[in-house]
Scaffold this active site. Structure first.
Site, PDB file in Angstrom:
ATOM      1  N   ASP A  28      -9.301   1.110 -22.850  1.00 60.85           N
ATOM      2  CA  ASP A  28     -10.760   1.088 -22.884  1.00 60.85           C
ATOM      3  C   ASP A  28     -11.261   1.537 -24.258  1.00 60.85           C
ATOM      4  OD1 ASP A  28     -10.447   4.005 -22.670  1.00 60.85           O
ATOM      5  OD2 ASP A  28     -10.192   3.662 -20.521  1.00 60.85           O
ATOM      6  N   ASP A  97     -14.659  -9.911 -32.037  1.00 62.09           N
ATOM      7  CA  ASP A  97     -14.154 -11.228 -31.666  1.00 62.09           C
ATOM      8  C   ASP A  97     -15.263 -11.934 -30.887  1.00 62.09           C
ATOM      9  OD1 ASP A  97     -12.474 -13.356 -30.927  1.00 62.09           O
ATOM     10  OD2 ASP A  97     -10.759 -12.003 -30.720  1.00 62.09           O
ATOM     11  N   ASP A 198     -13.492 -17.273 -32.449  1.00 62.93           N
ATOM     12  CA  ASP A 198     -12.474 -17.916 -31.629  1.00 62.93           C
ATOM     13  C   ASP A 198     -12.601 -19.442 -31.694  1.00 62.93           C
ATOM     14  OD1 ASP A 198     -10.424 -17.482 -29.458  1.00 62.93           O
ATOM     15  OD2 ASP A 198     -11.865 -18.659 -28.311  1.00 62.93           O
ATOM     16  N   ASP A 314      -1.915 -13.667 -28.989  1.00 62.29           N
ATOM     17  CA  ASP A 314      -1.533 -14.980 -28.453  1.00 62.29           C
ATOM     18  C   ASP A 314      -0.113 -15.386 -28.819  1.00 62.29           C
ATOM     19  OD1 ASP A 314      -3.910 -15.609 -27.143  1.00 62.29           O
ATOM     20  OD2 ASP A 314      -4.798 -16.557 -28.911  1.00 62.29           O
TER      21      ASP A 314
END
Length: 543
Positions: A28, A97, A198, A314
């Protein structure tokens, strides 16, 4: 032109796997705050925070249902504001992001859009009639066999480049674009220092949505006519008004395409992630890697800025995928760091990389959360393929390889949580963890710290010209960086065997001075011509 963001080293925080302060099994933002001193000690300049916006969390936060509020798992807006303040207090910057190609199917825009064909927000997304009672075309999505999902209520299909739960926004709609720009200003006005955008090259779709000859080669999803109009408008309306850093995630690009996104005269983005390495080079291939580096260097030289990375949330951890995570894990992790931090472009450190964390290999598909992997597994098994064979074929490139929690110490759950972690901890945490790394002056962590501080003090690492002296060698990588009369020589033996170094013509090493080496006994006094380099040995000299 010199700028702060070209000189930055970026540290990626995948917060759900970083540090859990409330025992719910998820990292968190409070945990990020608690560990900021650790990040600061590394010496990085910028923290890139993965999406923490409100989300049903089908794709780990990349399915946003409210851009202006926070996911409960991550924390409150008050916590986020404290995080930003604490980052700035330590002299670092924070980039967010941001996902604007698609939203969650639970976003209020989509709930309205899907409610009826004549809803004012119908055109916020991409809706098409069936073609011959089937999908409008044969396009494949990243996570599913088709980009189209049928909506019973309105008898049309909507487009999703990723999961069914992630409908694509219609960027042709000027109102959508204005909503996005307004939201970007919301965060920039709060004081953030930029965005990682993104799949930003997917915004423009092929006109007419024609079927393609080979749907499995999905590069038709990106770099379509109109994309640069959108990004130039975004820059004009939002980005140019702030002193920020922007990095675009841009698959399917060559250096020629890449320059259109990041050319300094183009007024679009500052830098990009291309994927000629992380997506297109499944295992280590030295000659191919050098060829990629040479093309991108020549393509962007003096005109735009590259990014250097070999792993992230990723992609499998670099020491496992591209190095040696066994006998030479420490040497290999240090060699890869040396390479990433000395090649032309902005270096990125993915959390845990700085202690040499490895990829994971779980025993069952049930241990994996990665939606892309699970969907592909189901698709292939449903076709009749052997489940174990499918599972094993997907292991190396599973996104969960790099998503296991940070290994803070050797206590239960690696000190990440007092609860049950959302994804299993890598079993090797007793041997590889932050506590151990900080207690060992020769650890991977302190090597990273030294590399980063050297980069800060030596513009040659940032602005230097690049020249490869080892093009055809499959094991050695030998190159120089030269700037304002200073030349640095980087020597890397990227192999498990000893290799004899033979320096090419044009390299005068008579007055060499050792800058850094990843084997402790290198003094700088030894000759380097015809030297036998040990496995995964890395050295930098000033010559």
């Amino acid at each position: 032109m010199k700028t702060w963001w070209k000189e930055a080293v970026v540290y990626q925080v995948y917060w759900r796997s970083f540090f859990d302060t409330n025992g719910d099994g998820y990292g968190d933002l409070e945990g990020v705050i608690e560990k900021l001193d650790y990040i600061e000690e590394l010496g990085v300049d910028v923290i890139w925070l993965n999406p923490c916006y409100e989300s049903p969390d089908f794709d780990n936060g990349y399915d946003i249902s409210d851009y202006n509020s926070l996911m409960r798992k991550a924390g409150t807006m008050e916590t986020w504001e404290r995080l930003l303040s604490e980052v700035h207090k330590r002299g670092m910057k924070l980039i967010m992001d941001l996902v604007v190609n698609h939203t969650s199917n639970q976003h209020p825009w989509f709930l309205e859009s899907s409610s009826s064909k004549d809803n004012p927000k119908r055109d916020y997304y991409i809706w098409k009639d069936p073609k011959n009672e089937k999908e409008p075309n044969n396009w494949r999505s990243y996570f599913a066999p088709s980009v189209w999902e049928y909506d019973e209520r309105t008898s049309q299909y909507y487009m999703h480049s990723f999961a069914v739960e992630q409908p694509d926004l219609n960027w042709e709609n000027a109102q959508v674009r204005q909503e996005i720009y307004k939201m970007m200003r919301f965060w920039l006005d709060k004081g953030i220092d930029g965005f990682r955008l993104d799949v930003i090259n997917l915004l423009a779709k092929v006109e007419g949505f024609p079927s393609v000859e080979n749907p499995n080669d999905i590069n038709y999803l990106g770099n379509n006519p109109g994309i640069h109009d959108y990004l130039q408008e975004m820059n004009r309306e939002v980005l140019q008004h702030y002193d920020i850093m922007t990095v675009g995630e841009i698959p399917f690009v060559t250096p020629e395409d890449g320059l259109l996104y990041v050319g300094e005269d183009r007024k679009e983005l500052h830098t990009l992630f291309h994927f000629e390495v992380a997506d297109d080079m499944p295992t280590w291939d030295m000659t191919r890697f050098k060829e990629i580096q040479a093309r991108w260097y020549e393509g962007l030289k003096g005109k735009g800025t590259n990014s250097q990375f070999m792993n992230n949330h990723d992609h499998t951890r670099q020491v496992t995928r591209y190095g040696n995570d066994g006998e030479y894990r420490i040497e290999s992790a240090k060699l890869l760091a040396t390479m990433i931090h000395t090649l032309p472009g902005i270096p990125y450190v993915y959390q845990g990389e700085e202690i040499g964390m490895t990829g994971v290999h779980f025993d069952s598909i049930d241990d994996y959360n990665d939606i892309a992997m699970r969907n592909k597994y189901k698709e292939e098994v449903d076709k009749g393929s052997d489940p174990q064979e499918v599972f094993e074929s997907l292991l190396m490139l599973s996104r969960d390889n790099s998503r296991t929690p940070i290994q803070w110490d050797d206590t239960d759950q690696a000190g990440f949580t007092t609860g049950t972690p959302w994804i299993k901890v890598n079993p090797n945490y007793k041997d590889i963890n932050v506590k151990q790394a900080l207690a060992d002056p020769d650890s991977v962590f302190y090597y990273y710290k030294k590399l980063i501080s050297i980069r800060k003090e030596n513009p040659v690492m940032i602005y230097g010209d690049y020249k490869d002296f080892s093009e055809k060698d499959e094991n050695l990588y030998v190159y120089t960086r030269s700037y304002e009369g200073i030349t640095w020589l980087v020597i890397l033996n990227h192999s498990d065997e000893k290799q004899v170094l033979s320096l090419g013509k044009g390299l005068d090493v008579a007055g060499k001075k050792l800058i850094i080496a990843n084997y402790e006994d290198v003094t700088g006094e030894e000759s380097i011509q015809r030297t036998a380099l040990r496995p995964h040995e890395a050295r930098i000299y000033q010559i």
